[in-house]
Design an enzyme around this catalytic site. Structure first.
Site, PDB file in Angstrom:
ATOM      1  N   GLU A   1       4.612   6.506   1.543  1.00 14.43           N
ATOM      2  CA  GLU A   1       5.748   5.648   1.191  1.00 14.43           C
ATOM      3  C   GLU A   1       6.945   6.539   0.923  1.00 14.43           C
ATOM      4  OE1 GLU A   1       5.216   2.682  -1.892  1.00 14.43           O
ATOM      5  OE2 GLU A   1       3.169   2.261  -1.218  1.00 14.43           O
TER       6      GLU A   1
ATOM      7  N   GLU B   1      -1.555   3.900  -5.155  1.00 20.76           N
ATOM      8  CA  GLU B   1      -0.912   3.981  -6.466  1.00 20.76           C
ATOM      9  C   GLU B   1      -1.814   3.466  -7.588  1.00 20.76           C
ATOM     10  OE1 GLU B   1       2.992   2.227  -6.264  1.00 20.76           O
ATOM     11  OE2 GLU B   1       3.727   3.760  -4.881  1.00 20.76           O
TER      12      GLU B   1
END
Length: 959
Positions: free
Chosen positions: A515, A440
């Site tokens: 995720e 991220e």
């Protein structure tokens, strides 16, 4: 020659080879000793030097000249008043919660707003035998959080900024052989490295490594395998280092032993020449017949032994566990292990646990991996940092696939060096199937800069290990940048972009959900409670752009080209208490809570992630006051059909849809809610929830009842209560007190309540007070000193030791200083750790004698002070002594009379139950015998549990 003759000849050659090898003299067997025991600890300070033991304030600092470590880095520093402890240690978990502390780190009172608890010092004294002279000796840290500086015998060794990197320092030339040595470590956790709880201190193992100057380099082997039929071709690379001043001529012998310890392959390379202070790599090809593959059900581990033989002497022996297996990510069919398709059923996890924070003993690593496997998980993503080596060992031995993650993206020398250390350390673990180089990275995810960085890191990682794929967890849209260039696309949350569209753009790129989920649930809670910040544990969308666990699994399970998914998260963790803030201190995302107690989603996943029959009912059936109200009842099961009963009355039978659940609205009535599961029309499982009465007894159960008495092994104990009929009480919140006897200690407690501000670690509170305002007065002799005890106003008193003429010393001096005790000191033990400031010394506190005619001692003297001679506030110390002389002008004499330690004993261990459960972690103290744990609470029957600690000598350590 016939086949029998050939076999006989081979057998004879093998025996001859073994005989020759047996004649090799072992020069100095390589040792790797655990350095976890017998440390001293105290808080320092990030910027106030007087609170940081005046370290770095000398005329020559430790950065100016070699060997000038001062303050707490000085080997002569008196640390006797510091707290004694063993590693691993996380001082953050010992702190209170505070609303002004970091949200992301679980509101523990460390960090910028709490400077008095943000720097920690560790010191350890150890001996090195004179016989070790000539060996190379290093200290190895598996991880220190964070920004650690290390000294040995006052010599500065270096600084490691990251709290996650393993690092080592060569001690060889700095050691006192045949004497004692002092290692000092300063850790500064003021600045956070991640956005989740990270702990503080030496929270991983420390090792002392000893070997010959001609040796296998640290992390210097790399084993790769190719499987063909029942055989495996093993390429065994070894980096050899010659750290001696002369060239070496030697032979490298490599032997493979199978999981049962039987030798199955052997090879060697002879007449290898290596110049002084140079490294070289050698590779030997070995064949393993009838290879036992490493897989999830049978995690077979082989061992490569690499031996260096110089003449007739074995210089070094280095062992490398490894597994024989094949892995492959396929853009159309997902992931393959040993040629068989395996859907990745994974979880993301941080590294903390209830009670102990990040300082997880090894057995707790195994405990957590077993819990995940029980749920049906087969994969683990290290989020978002390099793991401790013991986690990977647990995954190797238990059969768990791993995505091993780098901490920070970047291509400068420093960041590439961090990634290199990670890969070199971990590339022999068969559990590791991919390297993740980032997560991220929103600032660069969708940019050309991000693509360039990812391409360079990916290429560099492959130069170190070409056998594994590279991935990144991407969440800022799956459009361009990093997602275009990475080996295996990591999708963080299907709500963040069109995964199917991205796959159509890049049909040759494998992908997986790195995720998914981020659902909110509080274990055992089924009605939202805003006041207590508890969230009902029914699986539902947490936010509009996120999906429930069931929705996420259906998405990835229905797409064969997706390798699988990793749920955020397997366990709750401290910090990130989204969607709440204070007083919530842990996350709500876990499939299990911080203790590893399962939430209901565990049973949804267990139903579809493994093959064993599953039948689970939620919620509990204690709803007094809600009689007649409809309760949302759900069933998680992999049975074909399930029938639900309330007090023996059928509420209907329903078919179970693949990857789904069943649901009823049931008017509440106390009694028994029961489910029956069917397969092919046959009843195979029953499960029930029964309304309980009030709690009347405590129950204790351990995950194992026999421990190795090595000071490390532990038992995880579940605490619950039952009613008079021994029915569990799922809503109980009794406070339970714990006591322990025998060779064990409690190291942590927890209950999984995300908004509990109870202490989870009870330790002695130590406050050290120095002697201040020291004045001196010359007197004729020691014997006459008593007549001056009440002399406070004589003009001949002056600042002690300042301008003292050491060539014309008085026969004796009276010294007077003060120290301050808190108002509640009587609840503490007060100890004076005295350091000699003279000879023939007489000591008084508040005019009362505590010692007479004591000698000058480098070790110092210790006095337990009677409370009767003390008072709250200012106290007076008087020392009458013959002065210490100086032989040379530059000699230093001690001018510090020592430290007053105020030790308040730890409060008794206790914890409230939450949703009927609590947890106690008990560790052996190192001796064998019976450990008895007692749990008591007002109005409840006390429970006692006995655990055996048996002798164990498997891990060598320095104590």
């Amino acid at each position: 020659m016939n086949i029998s003759g050939i076999r006989l000849l081979l057998c004879c050659l093998t025996l001859l080879q073994s005989f020759v090898y047996a004649q090799i003299e072992v020069k100095n067997k390589r040792e790797r000793l655990l350095m976890d025991f017998g440390w001293r600890f105290s808080f320092g300070h990030p910027y106030q030097t007087e609170k940081d033991f005046h370290t770095g304030t000398g005329y020559f600092s430790y950065l100016a000249k070699a060997g000038y470590g001062d303050g707490a880095a000085d080997p002569a520093f008196d640390d006797r008043s510091w707290r004694k402890l063993n590693l691993p240690h996380d001082w953050a978990v010992e702190q209170d919660f505070n609303e002004k502390a970091s949200f992301s780190h679980g509101f523990k009172a460390i960090g910028r707003n709490f400077p008095d608890a943000s720097v920690g010092w560790y010191r350890k004294t150890f001996s090195i035998p004179e016989s070790d002279l000539g060996r190379k000796i290093s200290i190895e840290f598996d991880g220190v959080f964070r920004n650690s500086a290390v000294w040995i015998n006052g010599h500065y060794l270096g600084t490691e900024e990251s709290g996650y990197n393993s690092f080592r320092y060569d001690l060889t030339d700095y050691l006192n052989y045949g004497g004692s040595n002092v290692i000092a470590v300063r850790a500064d956790a003021t600045m956070e490295e991640g956005w989740y709880y990270e702990g503080a201190g030496i929270y991983r193992h420390v090792w002392l490594s000893k070997h010959d100057p001609l040796h296998v380099a640290p992390n210097g082997t790399f084993v790769t395998t190719k499987v063909a039929g029942t055989s495996a071709q093993v390429q065994a690379l070894a980096r050899i280092s010659n750290e001696s001043p002369t060239g070496k001529l030697f032979t490298v012998v490599q032997i493979i032993t199978d999981p049962e310890g039987k030798q199955v392959a052997r090879g060697s390379k002879e007449k290898i020449s290596l110049s002084p202070f140079k490294d070289l790599e050698t590779t030997i090809s070995l064949t393993v017949n009838d290879a036992k593959l490493w897989d999830l059900e049978n995690p077979n581990l082989y061992k490569l032994s690499t031996t260096i033989i110089e003449g007739s002497t074995e210089s070094d022996g280095y062992e490398t566990p490894f597994g024989i297996r094949t892995i492959r990510f396929d853009a159309k069919e997902g992931f393959f292990l040993n040629g068989k398709h395996v859907k990745l059923k994974g979880t993301n996890n941080h590294q903390d646990h209830a009670g102990v924070g990040t300082a997880l003993p090894d057995e707790l690593q195994y405990y957590r991996i077993r819990k995940l496997k029980e749920m049906g998980a087969n994969a683990y993503r290290c989020s978002h940092h390099p793991p401790t080596p013991e986690l990977l060992e647990a995954c190797d031995k238990l059969g768990m696939l791993v995505i091993n993650e780098n901490r920070l993206m970047g291509t400068n020398e420093h960041m590439q060096g961090d990634m290199r250390r990670l890969i070199m350390r971990d590339r022999n673990h068969p559990s590791v199937i991919a390297w993740s180089i980032g997560n991220e990275e929103w600032a660069i995810e969708n940019s050309e800069t991000g693509a360039r960085i990812a391409k360079t890191m990916q290429a560099y990682a492959k130069s170190l290990d070409s056998t594994r794929a590279i991935t990144v967890g991407v969440s800022g849209g799956f459009q361009s940048g990093i997602s275009d260039v990475i080996d295996v696309m990591g999708y963080n949350y299907l709500g963040n972009g069109d995964i199917d569209a991205h796959y159509k753009r890049f049909p040759g790129q494998p992908g997986m959900g790195t995720e998914e989920g981020s659902t909110f649930a509080t274990r055992g809670i089924y009605v939202d409670d805003a006041a207590r910040q508890h969230i009902a544990a029914y699986d539902k969308k947490p936010r509009p752009s996120f999906y429930s666990i069931e929705e996420g699994w259906n998405f990835y399970a229905s797409r064969p080209y997706m390798a699988g998914m990793f749920i955020w998260t397997g366990f709750d963790y401290r910090g990130e208490p989204t969607p709440h803030g204070w007083p919530s201190v842990t996350s709500y995302f876990g499939m299990m809570d911080l203790c590893g107690f399962p939430k209901d989603n565990v049973f949804y996943l267990k139903s579809w992630w493994q093959k064993q029959p599953v039948l689970h009912i939620l919620p509990h059936w204690n709803w007094k006051g809600r009689e007649g109200e409809e309760i949302d009842v759900r069933i998680y099961s992999n049975c074909n059909e399930v029938e639900l009963f309330l007090n023996k009355k059928s509420l209907g039978k329903k078919p179970m849809k693949l990857h789904s659940h069943l649901q009823w609205k049931v008017p509440y009535a106390a009694g028994k809610l029961e489910a029956i599961g069917y397969r092919d029309g046959k009843e195979i499982l029953t499960e029930s929830r029964t309304t309980s009465a009030e709690a009347s007894q405590i129950k204790l159960s351990a995950h194992k009842n026999t421990l190795q008495a090595n000071g490390e092994d532990l038992a995880v104990i579940t605490v619950e209560v039952g009613d008079k009929n021994n029915i569990p009480v799922p809503t109980a919140e009794n406070e339970i007190s714990f006591s322990i006897s025998g060779p064990g200690k409690i190291i942590g407690v927890g209950n999984g309540n995300p908004s509990s501000l109870e202490r989870e670690n009870f330790v002695d509170q130590i406050r050290n007070v120095g002697i201040s305002g020291i004045m001196e007065k010359a007197i004729p002799d020691v014997a006459s000193g008593q007549q001056y005890l009440n002399d406070h106003k004589d003009s001949t008193w002056k600042d002690a030791f300042i301008g003292r003429d050491y060539k014309n010393l008085a026969a004796a001096y009276m010294h007077r200083g003060t120290f301050e005790l808190p108002p509640d000191y009587e609840a503490s033990t007060v100890t004076f750790f005295y350091k000699s400031i003279g000879t023939d010394q007489h000591l008084y506190i508040n005019g009362k004698e505590i010692a007479k005619s004591i000698n000058d001692s480098k070790e110092g003297h210790v006095f337990k002070l009677n409370h009767a001679m003390l008072r709250p506030g200012v106290n007076e110390l008087t020392v009458i002594a013959v002065p210490l002389p100086k032989k040379r002008d530059w000699d230093k004499v001690n001018t510090d009379p020592g430290t007053i330690q105020i030790l308040k004993p730890a409060d008794p261990w206790k914890r409230k139950l939450f949703s009927g459960l609590a947890q106690v972690i008990v560790q052996t103290s190192g001796e064998s015998g019976d450990i008895k744990i007692q749990a008591s609470s007002s109005g409840l029957k006390t429970a006692t549990l006995t655990i055996q600690a048996r002798p164990d000598e498997t891990k060598a350590g320095l104590k």
